[in-house]
Design an enzyme around this catalytic site. Sequence first.
Site, mmCIF file in Angstrom:
data_model
loop_
_atom_site.group_PDB
_atom_site.id
_atom_site.type_symbol
_atom_site.label_atom_id
_atom_site.label_comp_id
_atom_site.label_asym_id
_atom_site.label_seq_id
_atom_site.Cartn_x
_atom_site.Cartn_y
_atom_site.Cartn_z
ATOM 1 N N TYR A 64 0.821 -1.204 0.000
ATOM 2 C CA TYR A 64 0.000 0.000 0.000
ATOM 3 C C TYR A 64 0.859 1.259 0.000
ATOM 4 C CZ TYR A 64 -3.524 -3.376 1.650
ATOM 5 O OH TYR A 64 -4.353 -4.460 1.803
ATOM 6 N N GLY A 211 -14.112 -6.377 2.563
ATOM 7 C CA GLY A 211 -15.126 -6.082 1.549
ATOM 8 C C GLY A 211 -16.545 -6.320 2.002
ATOM 9 N N ALA A 214 -19.065 -4.384 0.215
ATOM 10 C CA ALA A 214 -19.037 -4.578 -1.238
ATOM 11 C C ALA A 214 -18.823 -3.249 -1.976
ATOM 12 C CB ALA A 214 -20.313 -5.266 -1.719
ATOM 13 N N LYS A 215 -17.692 -2.608 -1.651
ATOM 14 C CA LYS A 215 -17.327 -1.330 -2.289
ATOM 15 C C LYS A 215 -18.370 -0.239 -2.049
ATOM 16 C CE LYS A 215 -14.682 -3.517 -6.024
ATOM 17 N NZ LYS A 215 -14.510 -3.652 -7.493
ATOM 18 N N GLY A 216 -19.108 -0.349 -0.958
ATOM 19 C CA GLY A 216 -20.114 0.648 -0.635
ATOM 20 C C GLY A 216 -21.473 0.381 -1.245
ATOM 21 N N LEU A 217 -21.585 -0.667 -2.065
ATOM 22 C CA LEU A 217 -22.850 -0.965 -2.741
ATOM 23 C C LEU A 217 -23.953 -1.361 -1.761
ATOM 24 C CD1 LEU A 217 -21.422 -2.986 -5.770
ATOM 25 C CD2 LEU A 217 -22.375 -0.666 -5.826
ATOM 26 N N LEU A 218 -23.564 -1.828 -0.574
ATOM 27 C CA LEU A 218 -24.554 -2.206 0.431
ATOM 28 C C LEU A 218 -24.806 -1.082 1.437
ATOM 29 C CD1 LEU A 218 -23.389 -5.881 1.107
ATOM 30 C CD2 LEU A 218 -25.320 -5.111 -0.300
ATOM 31 N N LYS A 221 -24.161 3.347 -2.053
ATOM 32 C CA LYS A 221 -23.587 3.655 -3.366
ATOM 33 C C LYS A 221 -24.524 3.149 -4.474
ATOM 34 C CE LYS A 221 -19.432 2.840 -6.158
ATOM 35 N NZ LYS A 221 -18.122 2.143 -6.229
#
Length: 311
Positions: A64, A211, A214-218, A221
């Site tokens: 990173y 995760g 889920a990349k903010g989808l939950l 987003k």
Amino acid sequence: MLYFACFAVNNHTMKYRQLGKTDLRISEVSFGCMSLGKNQAENTALLRKAFENGINLFDTADLYQYGQNEIIVGQALHDVRRDALIATKVGNQWRQDGSGWDWNPRKSYILQAVEASLTRLQTDYIDLYQLHGGTIDDPIDETLEAFDLLKQQGKIRHYGISSIRPNIIREYASRSHIVSVMMQYSLLDRRPEETCFSLLEDYQIGVFARGSLAKGLLAGKPAESFLQYSPQEVHAAAEAIHACANAHRSPGQTALRFVLRHPAITTAVAGIRTMRQLDDCLGVATAPPLTDEEITMLRHALPLNMYDAHR
């Protein structure tokens, strides 16, 4: 899964779970440091607030920010080092020209890389050293020699792997002394439920779930394709999460609670970049657990997915 007494700090009550066969107690939610920005003062404030409110595991990697992430973590936690648990990763070697990195699980490289990580983290030992990936064609015995040697030397306390590949997870579970596996797991990625979780429970190896949002989808987003799910299916999953959220549990906390309800999980590693995100994660400690009815609704929100490679 063993649970421990609650630990109240600044009005938050963090719960802890034992990591496999070790004596380490890990906060249910831990701090994924990859998302940290470049401002050291802001990062230090985030990391210290997390620690003061009961989060005790901080996960980084030498990959990173070209190692800068380890420096950030080391500086922020230097004076509480003996109480904070630091996990980092190895195996991705940056090219000298900075154009990318190459996979390198060789013993010689691991022994070299750990010294750089120790320096950047300002510590003389790493609590959990993780192989940052892996393939079935790796010289696994050589990799394990390196980790076992570092443990004997006291430079690491424990080691694990970060992998979503069932064939790799089986190899390390059966051939090594790993104490943890970091893998992606969420309502939108339930692939580990097929075989990985039961295998790791049998070996008493802890799962670090990454995760989980889920990349903010939950967590708000806009819906888009995710793994083999269509935007419509992702939207349905997010709608189910929101239906389970209430005045005492935000959508993000609901998604994390869904992950934490599985007995194989030791901790949900949440990528945190802002104070708002941190506060939401800290609130998981007091958010009500999901009811059986809510779990059933979430599990039926979309078809179960499975691994289609590296089985």
